[in-house]
Scaffold this motif. Structure first.
Motif, PDB file in Angstrom:
ATOM      1  N   GLN A   1      18.694  46.485  43.905  1.00 41.42           N
ATOM      2  CA  GLN A   1      19.220  45.727  45.036  1.00 41.42           C
ATOM      3  C   GLN A   1      20.399  44.864  44.602  1.00 41.42           C
ATOM      4  O   GLN A   1      20.402  44.342  43.486  1.00 41.42           O
ATOM      5  N   MET A   2      21.364  44.706  45.495  1.00 38.24           N
ATOM      6  CA  MET A   2      22.502  43.821  45.242  1.00 38.24           C
ATOM      7  C   MET A   2      22.669  42.882  46.425  1.00 38.24           C
ATOM      8  O   MET A   2      22.549  43.295  47.578  1.00 38.24           O
ATOM      9  N   ARG A   3      22.939  41.638  46.123  1.00 38.43           N
ATOM     10  CA  ARG A   3      23.263  40.633  47.128  1.00 38.43           C
ATOM     11  C   ARG A   3      24.556  39.962  46.686  1.00 38.43           C
ATOM     12  O   ARG A   3      24.800  39.789  45.492  1.00 38.43           O
ATOM     13  N   ILE A   4      25.377  39.585  47.655  1.00 39.03           N
ATOM     14  CA  ILE A   4      26.641  38.908  47.367  1.00 39.03           C
ATOM     15  C   ILE A   4      26.639  37.568  48.087  1.00 39.03           C
ATOM     16  O   ILE A   4      26.251  37.487  49.256  1.00 39.03           O
ATOM     17  N   CYS A   5      27.079  36.536  47.386  1.00 41.92           N
ATOM     18  CA  CYS A   5      27.138  35.222  48.033  1.00 41.92           C
ATOM     19  C   CYS A   5      28.431  34.508  47.660  1.00 41.92           C
ATOM     20  O   CYS A   5      29.103  34.858  46.698  1.00 41.92           O
ATOM     21  N   GLY A   6      28.743  33.504  48.464  1.00 39.05           N
ATOM     22  CA  GLY A   6      29.832  32.593  48.164  1.00 39.05           C
ATOM     23  C   GLY A   6      31.229  33.050  48.531  1.00 39.05           C
ATOM     24  O   GLY A   6      32.201  32.440  48.108  1.00 39.05           O
ATOM     25  N   ALA A   7      31.363  34.106  49.311  1.00 39.49           N
ATOM     26  CA  ALA A   7      32.699  34.600  49.657  1.00 39.49           C
ATOM     27  C   ALA A   7      33.455  33.582  50.501  1.00 39.49           C
ATOM     28  O   ALA A   7      32.912  33.034  51.459  1.00 39.49           O
TER      29      ALA A   7
END
Length: 111
Positions: free
Chosen positions: A74-80
């Motif tokens: 799983q991949m999650r992206i934050c802070g864009a």
């Protein structure tokens, strides 16, 4: 391009800082793919420090996300920031990888 990583409780945090463009996307992709091939199955990409992302940057993260998905990870992206978030949303990237405003929300989304 600055890439830092740390692992906490089975989740690999990846902190990206700088511009992800044609001249740096290979480094980003190699780093992410190597983490997955090395056994990381949960990646949290914190891109708060990324102020620009080109289509080459999108591709580098997409390749890593696909490798991760193929290994049931799983991949999650934050802070864009707003401009990077707009690039991710406009390209349809968010239908493949979820975006979160901060690390806490991204962490809570892992299963």
């Amino acid at each position: 391009m600055e890439i830092r990583t740390k692992e906490v409780a089975g989740i690999t945090f990846v902190y990206l800082k700088g511009e992800i463009k044609s001249t740096t996307s290979g480094e980003v992709m190699d780093s992410l793919v190597n983490l997955v091939k090395g056994g990381a199955d949960k990646l949290l990409l914190n891109i708060k420090g990324v102020d620009f992302m080109s289509s080459a940057g999108l591709r580098s993260i997409l390749v890593a996300a696909k490798v991760l998905k193929n290994s049931n990870g799983q991949m999650r992206i934050c802070g864009a920031n707003e401009s990077v978030k707009k690039v991710l949303e406009t390209s349809g990237f968010t239908s493949l990888v979820s975006l979160y405003p901060d690390e806490n929300e991204a962490l809570a989304a892992f299963t």
